[in-house]
Motif scaffolding. Structure first.
Motif, short mmCIF file in Angstrom:
data_model
loop_
_atom_site.label_atom_id
_atom_site.label_comp_id
_atom_site.label_asym_id
_atom_site.label_seq_id
_atom_site.Cartn_x
_atom_site.Cartn_y
_atom_site.Cartn_z
N GLY A 79 0.09 15.98 -4.61
CA GLY A 79 -2.15 16.74 -3.93
C GLY A 79 -2.62 15.99 -4.26
N ASN A 80 -4.03 17.47 -4.65
CA ASN A 80 -5.19 17.81 -4.63
C ASN A 80 -4.85 17.64 -6.59
OD1 ASN A 80 -5.98 17.34 -2.82
ND2 ASN A 80 -6.40 19.92 -2.77
N ASP A 81 -3.39 17.43 -7.46
CA ASP A 81 -3.20 17.62 -9.10
C ASP A 81 -3.55 16.18 -9.44
OD1 ASP A 81 -3.00 20.46 -9.33
OD2 ASP A 81 -0.85 20.63 -8.59
N LEU A 82 -3.45 15.13 -8.67
CA LEU A 82 -2.67 13.47 -8.68
C LEU A 82 -4.96 13.07 -9.39
CD1 LEU A 82 -1.32 11.08 -8.72
CD2 LEU A 82 -3.11 10.39 -6.48
N ARG A 138 6.00 8.02 0.45
CA ARG A 138 5.40 9.24 -0.26
C ARG A 138 4.56 8.62 -0.85
NH1 ARG A 138 10.54 9.38 -2.84
NH2 ARG A 138 10.32 9.28 -5.64
N VAL A 139 4.15 7.95 -1.83
CA VAL A 139 2.86 7.38 -2.85
C VAL A 139 1.85 6.05 -1.59
CG1 VAL A 139 1.99 6.49 -4.03
CG2 VAL A 139 3.24 8.27 -5.06
N GLU A 140 0.82 6.33 -0.84
CA GLU A 140 0.48 5.44 -0.11
C GLU A 140 -0.97 5.46 -0.15
OE1 GLU A 140 1.39 6.24 4.10
OE2 GLU A 140 1.52 8.06 3.58
N LEU A 141 -1.86 4.30 -0.25
CA LEU A 141 -2.97 4.46 0.25
C LEU A 141 -3.29 5.81 1.09
CD1 LEU A 141 -4.59 0.73 0.27
CD2 LEU A 141 -4.66 2.80 -1.66
N GLU A 155 0.84 -1.10 0.01
CA GLU A 155 -0.02 0.00 -0.26
C GLU A 155 1.08 1.07 0.11
OE1 GLU A 155 -2.63 -0.41 3.13
OE2 GLU A 155 -4.15 -2.14 2.29
N ARG A 156 2.06 1.19 0.08
CA ARG A 156 3.03 2.37 0.21
C ARG A 156 4.06 2.14 -0.96
NH1 ARG A 156 3.38 2.02 6.43
NH2 ARG A 156 2.08 3.54 7.28
N MET A 157 4.55 2.82 -1.77
CA MET A 157 5.55 2.98 -2.76
C MET A 157 6.97 4.01 -2.31
SD MET A 157 4.69 0.29 -4.61
CE MET A 157 3.32 -0.74 -4.56
N GLN A 209 -7.71 11.25 1.58
CA GLN A 209 -7.30 11.64 0.14
C GLN A 209 -8.88 11.85 -0.66
OE1 GLN A 209 -4.54 13.72 0.10
NE2 GLN A 209 -5.02 13.67 2.18
N PRO A 210 -8.80 12.82 -1.47
CA PRO A 210 -9.71 12.94 -2.39
C PRO A 210 -10.22 11.99 -3.38
CG PRO A 210 -8.72 15.49 -2.43
CD PRO A 210 -8.09 14.56 -1.44
N ARG A 211 -8.16 11.28 -4.15
CA ARG A 211 -8.39 10.61 -5.05
C ARG A 211 -8.21 9.30 -4.13
NH1 ARG A 211 -10.90 13.78 -8.64
NH2 ARG A 211 -9.16 15.13 -9.45
N GLY A 212 -8.33 9.34 -2.73
CA GLY A 212 -8.01 7.90 -2.04
C GLY A 212 -6.25 7.73 -1.64
N PHE A 213 -5.64 8.28 -2.47
CA PHE A 213 -4.71 7.80 -2.44
C PHE A 213 -3.68 9.32 -2.17
CE2 PHE A 213 -5.54 6.14 -6.37
CZ PHE A 213 -5.44 5.11 -5.85
#
Length: 549
Positions: free
Chosen positions: A249-252, A233-236, A226-228, A240-244
Motif C-alpha cells: 500500500g502506501n508503505d511502498l 497483486r503487484v501491478e502498475l 505490468e502484473r506480477m 497509486q502514489p508510487r505508480g504501483f
C-alpha cells in the motif's frame, strides 16, 4: 448430478473431429500458356459444409503463382503439390504464408510451384504476432552492465533471507529453468536444490509448503508485463502514489524502477519463503507483524555492513556515496536489472520464423502453430509476442497444497479474488507466458501437472481432466504432516465441483496426432540459450555465504 459430472456427460463425442480447411486446386498444363486458370475445388476434412472462400484467386505464369484473399480475418496458406494426376499430394511446408490482418484487406504472395499444386486456406481464430523487438524491453534491452552484475550477486546471495539460509535463486535457479521444478516450493528451512530439495531437518525444517508454484522469470523485463505474481497483486497503477499497487500500500517506498523491481521487494517479507519464523531473527520478527519497511531496512543494514557490496552500490547508483545511502530499493532495482537482462529469451525457432526464416519450424511445428491460433483456441489467452493476455482466468485447475486461507476450511486458494475482493474473480489466475514453456514445469498456479502433454489435455478437456486428475502428476517432497494437508480440496467433492463450475474453458476435440503437433509447436517456443544458463551462476557472493544449497 454434480456440475462436473454434467459437463463430462455433455461433452462426450468424436475426439477425431477435424476443423475444415479450404483448398483451391490449380494445374498449369504448359509454360506456353501465359495466363491460364485451372480447376477450383473445395476439399474440407471431416466436415461437409465448408464454403468456397470468397475473393481467393490464383494466377499462374511462368511456373509461379500469385494469390490474394479478401476474406475477413487472419489465415494461413499452405501449398501442396504432386508430380502428376496419379501422384500423392504432399505439403510444401517450407512455404507457409500468413494473412495477419482482420479487416479483409487483400494480401498478395508469390511462390515457385511444380506442375500440379493446390492452395489450402486455414482460417485462424487469432492473429499471429509480429517478432519481438529491443524496444519491447526496459532500457531498450541494454541495462547498465554493472547494475546487472550487482543484481546477479544479490539474487544468489542468502544474505537477503532472515536466517541467511535461502536466496532468490533457491526457488528460481538457472539450473532449474528460473523456477524450482517442484509443484510447490520448499522455502526457508529446506535443503537441496530443485527436485532434490527436501523439507529440512529438526528445528530448522520448514513449517509449511509455499502455497503457489514458483513461476519462471523468463522475459519479465518486457514492458508489457505490468502484473506480477499468480494473482497480480503487484501491478502498475496510475492511481497509486508510487505508480504501483502492491500489498505494501502506501508503505511502498519511492524510487523503484519498474513493476519487476516492485515484485523483488516481497519474497523477503514472507516467513515461508525467505524471512523465517518469529523468534528466529529480526527480519522474521518484523515480517510477522507486517512491518514491511522495517524488514527492508533491516536487510539494507546487512548490505551496508559488507564492504564489497558497498563498493558495488556506489559504483552503480548516483545517489549512493557511502554505506548509509544503501536502501533495499537499490537492491530491488539491481535484482530486476539482472532478471530483465539475463533471462530475456526471444531467439526461439518461432521467433526465427516470425523474422522470415521459413525453415525455422518443422512441418509438424507449423501444423501445431495453425492449431494453436485456430482450432485449439490456445491464443484466446496465450496471445501477443509473449503468448499471454496478462489477464486472469479460471480453468478448473486442480488445487493442492496448504491453500491461501480461503474457503470454509481455509485450504482453498481464491486467486485473483484475494486482490480485487470480487467473487467473480474466484479461482482466476494470471495467464502465464508460454515462452520456454517446455522448461517451466510443473505447470499450473500450484504446479498440478508435471507432464506438459497432460496440462495441454487439461486445457482441451478441463472437466474430464479435473474429474480424473492423477495425483502422481504433483511433485511434492514428502513429509507426513504436510502430506495430510495437500489434498484437502481434492478430497472434497463440493470444492472440486466449485472449481468445475467456475471453469471458463470450452472443451476442444483434437486427435492424438493433432495434440502431438500442438506439443511440437510448444517445444518450438524454447530458446536454445535457455537450455544451459550456468553462465548466470557466480562462483561466490560478497557476503561469503556458500552458494551450495
Amino acid at each position: 448430478m454434480s456440475v462436473l459430472n454434467k459437463h463430462i456427460c455433455s461433452t462426450k463425442g468424436d475426439n477425431n473431429m477435424k476443423m475444415p480447411y479450404e483448398q483451391t486446386c490449380f494445374r498449369m498444363p504448359a509454360r506456353l500458356c501465359a495466363w491460364i486458370f485451372a480447376c477450383t475445388l473445395v476439399m474440407p476434412i471431416g466436415e461437409s459444409n465448408a464454403q468456397t472462400p470468397q475473393g481467393l484467386k490464383s494466377i499462374s505464369h511462368n511456373g509461379r503463382v500469385q494469390w490474394s484473399d479478401a476474406e475477413d480475418g487472419p489465415a494461413a496458406y499452405e501449398l501442396e503439390f504432386k508430380n502428376g494426376f496419379q501422384g500423392e499430394w504432399k505439403s510444401y511446408w517450407n512455404n507457409l504464408f500468413w494473412k495477419h490482418d482482420s479487416d479483409g484487406a487483400p494480401d498478395g504472395f508469390e511462390a515457385g510451384v511444380p506442375m500440379f499444386f493446390r492452395l489450402n486456406r486455414h482460417p485462424l481464430a487469432f492473429p499471429v504476432p509480429g517478432p519481438v523487438q529491443d524496444s519491447d524491453f526496459y532500457d531498450h534491452g541494454t541495462p547498465n552492465p554493472a547494475k546487472v552484475e550487482l543484481g546477479r550477486m544479490l539474487f544468489f546471495d542468502k544474505v537477503l533471507s532472515g536466517n541467511m539460509n535461502i536466496s532468490c535463486a533457491t526457488c528460481h535457479h538457472s539450473l532449474t529453468g528460473t523456477s524450482d521444478l517442484l509443484s510447490l516450493p520448499i522455502g526457508e528451512g529446506g535443503r537441496g536444490l530443485g527436485p532434490t530439495r527436501h523439507t529440512g531437518v529438526g528445528d530448522q525444517a520448514i513449517h509449511e509448503r509455499v502455497p503457489r508454484n514458483a513461476p519462471d522469470i523468463f522475459n519479465r523485463g518486457a514492458r508489457e508485463f505490468e502484473r506480477m505474481f499468480h494473482d497480480g497483486r503487484v501491478e502498475l497503477a496510475a492511481d497509486q502514489p508510487r505508480g504501483f499497487r502492491s500489498p505494501a500500500g502506501n508503505d511502498l517506498p519511492a524510487g523503484l524502477d519498474n513493476v519487476l523491481a516492485v515484485q523483488a521487494m516481497f519474497p523477503v517479507t514472507s516467513g515461508a519463503e525467505m524471512a523465517g519464523q518469529a523468534g528466529e531473527n529480526l527480519v522474521a520478527d518484523l515480517a510477522v507483524t507486517q512491518d514491511l519497511p522495517g524488514v527492508w531496512q533491516a536487510l539494507a543494514v546487512r548490505l551496508q555492513s559488507i564492504p564489497e557490496y558497498v563498493d558495488l552500490f556506489v559504483n552503480v547508483f548516483d545517489d549512493v556515496d557511502g554505506a548509509g545511502d544503501i536502501t533495499f530499493v537499490h537492491a530491488a532495482n539491481a535484482i530486476a536489472a539482472f532478471e530483465a537482462h539475463s533471462w530475456r529469451f526471444d531467439d526461439t525457432p518461432f521467433d526465427r520464423y516470425l523474422r522470415g526464416n521459413q525453415t525455422a519450424l518443422s512441418p509438424d511445428q507449423k501444423r501445431g502453430m495453425i492449431l494453436f491460433y485456430g482450432k485449439a483456441k490456445c491464443a484466446s489467452c496465450h496471445q501477443g509476442p509473449f503468448l499471454t493476455d496478462h489477464d486472469f482466468h479460471a480453468i478448473g485447475m486442480p488445487q493442492l497444497g496448504p491453500g491461501k486461507g480461503d474457503g470454509p476450511g481455509g485450504r482453498e486458494d481464491f486467486g485473483r479474488e484475494k486482490v480485487t475482493d470480487d467473487p467473480e474473480d474466484r479461482y482466476r489466475f494470471r495467464t502465464p507466458s508460454l515462452r520456454n514453456v517446455a522448461l517451466t514445469g510443473p505447470w499450473g498456479h500450484d504446479g498440478a501437472y508435471r507432464d506438459l502433454r497432460q496440462v495441454v489435455l487439461h486445457h482441451l478437456h478441463p472437466f474430464g481432466s479435473l474429474a480424473t486428475y492423477d495425483r502422481q502428476q504433483a511433485v511434492l517432497p514428502p513429509r507426513h504432516d504436510l502430506d495430510a494437508l495437500d489434498w484437502k480440496v481434492m478430497d472434497d467433492a463440493t470444492l472440486v465441483d466449485n472449481l468445475a463450475e467456475a471453469n471458463e474453458l470450452e472443451p476442444v476435440s483434437l486427435s492424438e496426432s493433432e495434440t502431438d503437433q500442438l506439443l511440437s509447436f510448444l517445444h518450438a517456443l524454447t530458446d536454445p540459450r535457455a537450455l544451459n544458463m550456468t553462465r548466470d551462476i557466480p562462483m561466490r557472493v560478497p557476503s561469503g555465504i556458500p552458494l551450495a544449497e
